[in-house]
Design a protein around this motif. Structure first.
Motif, PDB file in Angstrom:
ATOM      1  N   HIS A   1      12.806 -33.338 -46.098  1.00 54.20           N
ATOM      2  CA  HIS A   1      12.858 -33.525 -44.647  1.00 54.20           C
ATOM      3  C   HIS A   1      14.280 -33.587 -44.137  1.00 54.20           C
ATOM      4  O   HIS A   1      15.206 -33.927 -44.877  1.00 54.20           O
ATOM      5  CB  HIS A   1      12.140 -34.831 -44.271  1.00 54.20           C
ATOM      6  CG  HIS A   1      12.791 -36.035 -44.881  1.00 54.20           C
ATOM      7  ND1 HIS A   1      13.730 -36.790 -44.211  1.00 54.20           N
ATOM      8  CD2 HIS A   1      12.677 -36.598 -46.113  1.00 54.20           C
ATOM      9  CE1 HIS A   1      14.146 -37.775 -44.993  1.00 54.20           C
ATOM     10  NE2 HIS A   1      13.531 -37.682 -46.161  1.00 54.20           N
ATOM     11  N   HIS A   2      14.424 -33.225 -42.879  1.00 60.48           N
ATOM     12  CA  HIS A   2      15.680 -33.476 -42.156  1.00 60.48           C
ATOM     13  C   HIS A   2      15.300 -34.371 -40.987  1.00 60.48           C
ATOM     14  O   HIS A   2      14.660 -33.935 -40.034  1.00 60.48           O
ATOM     15  CB  HIS A   2      16.318 -32.175 -41.685  1.00 60.48           C
ATOM     16  CG  HIS A   2      17.681 -32.383 -41.096  1.00 60.48           C
ATOM     17  ND1 HIS A   2      18.727 -32.902 -41.830  1.00 60.48           N
ATOM     18  CD2 HIS A   2      18.163 -32.163 -39.863  1.00 60.48           C
ATOM     19  CE1 HIS A   2      19.800 -32.975 -41.073  1.00 60.48           C
ATOM     20  NE2 HIS A   2      19.482 -32.546 -39.862  1.00 60.48           N
ATOM     21  N   THR A   3      15.631 -35.628 -41.112  1.00 66.87           N
ATOM     22  CA  THR A   3      15.204 -36.660 -40.168  1.00 66.87           C
ATOM     23  C   THR A   3      16.426 -37.171 -39.426  1.00 66.87           C
ATOM     24  O   THR A   3      17.194 -37.957 -39.969  1.00 66.87           O
ATOM     25  CB  THR A   3      14.486 -37.790 -40.937  1.00 66.87           C
ATOM     26  OG1 THR A   3      13.397 -37.203 -41.663  1.00 66.87           O
ATOM     27  CG2 THR A   3      13.962 -38.852 -40.000  1.00 66.87           C
TER      28      THR A   3
ATOM     29  N   THR B   1      11.515 -37.564 -35.367  1.00 69.55           N
ATOM     30  CA  THR B   1      11.301 -37.044 -36.720  1.00 69.55           C
ATOM     31  C   THR B   1      11.098 -38.185 -37.712  1.00 69.55           C
ATOM     32  O   THR B   1      10.373 -38.024 -38.700  1.00 69.55           O
ATOM     33  CB  THR B   1      12.455 -36.118 -37.167  1.00 69.55           C
ATOM     34  OG1 THR B   1      13.711 -36.779 -37.009  1.00 69.55           O
ATOM     35  CG2 THR B   1      12.458 -34.812 -36.390  1.00 69.55           C
ATOM     36  N   GLN B   2      11.694 -39.351 -37.451  1.00 75.05           N
ATOM     37  CA  GLN B   2      11.475 -40.518 -38.304  1.00 75.05           C
ATOM     38  C   GLN B   2      10.018 -40.976 -38.226  1.00 75.05           C
ATOM     39  O   GLN B   2       9.405 -41.293 -39.250  1.00 75.05           O
ATOM     40  CB  GLN B   2      12.411 -41.666 -37.922  1.00 75.05           C
ATOM     41  CG  GLN B   2      12.295 -42.882 -38.829  1.00 75.05           C
ATOM     42  CD  GLN B   2      12.733 -42.608 -40.253  1.00 75.05           C
ATOM     43  OE1 GLN B   2      13.712 -41.907 -40.491  1.00 75.05           O
ATOM     44  NE2 GLN B   2      12.016 -43.153 -41.220  1.00 75.05           N
TER      45      GLN B   2
ATOM     46  N   ALA C   1       4.740 -41.278 -41.003  1.00 75.76           N
ATOM     47  CA  ALA C   1       3.302 -40.996 -41.028  1.00 75.76           C
ATOM     48  C   ALA C   1       2.931 -40.139 -42.233  1.00 75.76           C
ATOM     49  O   ALA C   1       1.923 -40.388 -42.904  1.00 75.76           O
ATOM     50  CB  ALA C   1       2.874 -40.317 -39.721  1.00 75.76           C
ATOM     51  N   VAL C   2       3.743 -39.129 -42.544  1.00 82.84           N
ATOM     52  CA  VAL C   2       3.491 -38.292 -43.727  1.00 82.84           C
ATOM     53  C   VAL C   2       3.512 -39.148 -44.988  1.00 82.84           C
ATOM     54  O   VAL C   2       2.630 -39.042 -45.851  1.00 82.84           O
ATOM     55  CB  VAL C   2       4.529 -37.142 -43.820  1.00 82.84           C
ATOM     56  CG1 VAL C   2       4.477 -36.468 -45.186  1.00 82.84           C
ATOM     57  CG2 VAL C   2       4.293 -36.121 -42.719  1.00 82.84           C
ATOM     58  N   LEU C   3       4.522 -40.005 -45.100  1.00 86.72           N
ATOM     59  CA  LEU C   3       4.629 -40.877 -46.275  1.00 86.72           C
ATOM     60  C   LEU C   3       3.435 -41.822 -46.378  1.00 86.72           C
ATOM     61  O   LEU C   3       2.912 -42.046 -47.477  1.00 86.72           O
ATOM     62  CB  LEU C   3       5.921 -41.686 -46.219  1.00 86.72           C
ATOM     63  CG  LEU C   3       7.203 -40.897 -46.476  1.00 86.72           C
ATOM     64  CD1 LEU C   3       8.429 -41.715 -46.094  1.00 86.72           C
ATOM     65  CD2 LEU C   3       7.267 -40.454 -47.919  1.00 86.72           C
ATOM     66  N   GLU C   4       3.009 -42.361 -45.256  1.00 88.56           N
ATOM     67  CA  GLU C   4       1.849 -43.252 -45.268  1.00 88.56           C
ATOM     68  C   GLU C   4       0.615 -42.524 -45.799  1.00 88.56           C
ATOM     69  O   GLU C   4      -0.129 -43.052 -46.628  1.00 88.56           O
ATOM     70  CB  GLU C   4       1.597 -43.769 -43.851  1.00 88.56           C
ATOM     71  CG  GLU C   4       0.517 -44.820 -43.759  1.00 88.56           C
ATOM     72  CD  GLU C   4       0.342 -45.325 -42.338  1.00 88.56           C
ATOM     73  OE1 GLU C   4      -0.810 -45.592 -41.977  1.00 88.56           O
ATOM     74  OE2 GLU C   4       1.349 -45.444 -41.611  1.00 88.56           O
TER      75      GLU C   4
ATOM     76  N   VAL D   1       6.884 -29.999 -37.791  1.00 84.78           N
ATOM     77  CA  VAL D   1       8.059 -29.629 -37.005  1.00 84.78           C
ATOM     78  C   VAL D   1       8.028 -30.389 -35.691  1.00 84.78           C
ATOM     79  O   VAL D   1       6.988 -30.459 -35.026  1.00 84.78           O
ATOM     80  CB  VAL D   1       8.084 -28.112 -36.710  1.00 84.78           C
ATOM     81  CG1 VAL D   1       9.309 -27.744 -35.883  1.00 84.78           C
ATOM     82  CG2 VAL D   1       8.047 -27.298 -37.984  1.00 84.78           C
ATOM     83  N   HIS D   2       9.179 -30.933 -35.324  1.00 83.19           N
ATOM     84  CA  HIS D   2       9.309 -31.575 -34.009  1.00 83.19           C
ATOM     85  C   HIS D   2      10.314 -30.793 -33.170  1.00 83.19           C
ATOM     86  O   HIS D   2      11.392 -30.443 -33.646  1.00 83.19           O
ATOM     87  CB  HIS D   2       9.800 -33.015 -34.121  1.00 83.19           C
ATOM     88  CG  HIS D   2      10.023 -33.619 -32.779  1.00 83.19           C
ATOM     89  ND1 HIS D   2      11.255 -33.604 -32.164  1.00 83.19           N
ATOM     90  CD2 HIS D   2       9.162 -34.192 -31.910  1.00 83.19           C
ATOM     91  CE1 HIS D   2      11.145 -34.178 -30.977  1.00 83.19           C
ATOM     92  NE2 HIS D   2       9.882 -34.532 -30.803  1.00 83.19           N
ATOM     93  N   GLY D   3       9.940 -30.516 -31.927  1.00 86.49           N
ATOM     94  CA  GLY D   3      10.850 -29.863 -30.992  1.00 86.49           C
ATOM     95  C   GLY D   3      10.740 -30.498 -29.626  1.00 86.49           C
ATOM     96  O   GLY D   3       9.719 -31.122 -29.306  1.00 86.49           O
TER      97      GLY D   3
END
Length: 151
Positions: A8-10, A15-16, A21-24, A94-96
């Motif tokens: 990841h690029h956080t 993005t954090q 959420a992905v880690l959870e 992806v976040h934009g």
């Protein structure tokens, strides 16, 4: 034990939130036999990629493209992954601020070129993440962790 790699690029609160959420989801107690390992894109290695049974990629959309950090990581791992010849399942979030299409297209092109196979449609988030976005990322983490067991 199967290994899920989360690269990841956080760089922002948004993005954090998505990474957490992905880690959870990936580390849910109901998922047994999978080690979920998170690495920032600038410190993830080719060895990380080669040891992974599945991968989740996370990036902001920057000026219509993935982050430079994730692109750097792809440059680092492209030929080793291609030489390994493994169809590693991957997922993407992806976040934009207003669009994610270019970032998604770029990531899918490179991952496909390495012979990786998309496991789930990407989670695309624009603006501030809400509960549905976090839920989608939790699910993405969980189902991609389960895909690592199938390798």
């Amino acid at each position: 034990m199967a290994r899920l790699l989360i690269v990841h690029h956080t760089v922002s609160p948004a993005t954090q939130e998505l990474l957490e959420a992905v880690l959870e989801g990936a580390r849910d107690d109901a998922i047994e036999g999978v080690e979920a390992v998170a690495r920032p894109a600038l410190s993830a290695s080719a060895a990380d990629a080669l040891e992974a049974d599945a991968v989740v990629l996370g990036t902001p959309a920057n000026i219509g493209y993935m982050s430079g950090a994730l692109k750097y990581w792809f440059d680092l791992v492209y030929y080793p992954a291609l030489s390994a010849g493994r169809a590693v399942p991957y997922s993407l979030y992806v976040h934009g601020n207003d669009d994610t299409a270019g970032a998604v297209r770029a990531v899918e092109g490179i991952a496909g070129g390495m012979g990786w196979r998309r496991h789930r449609p990407p989670v695309r988030v624009t603006g501030a993440p809400g509960a549905p976005d976090r839920d989608a990322c939790r699910e993405l983490g969980a189902v991609t962790a389960l895909a690592a067991l199938d390798m």
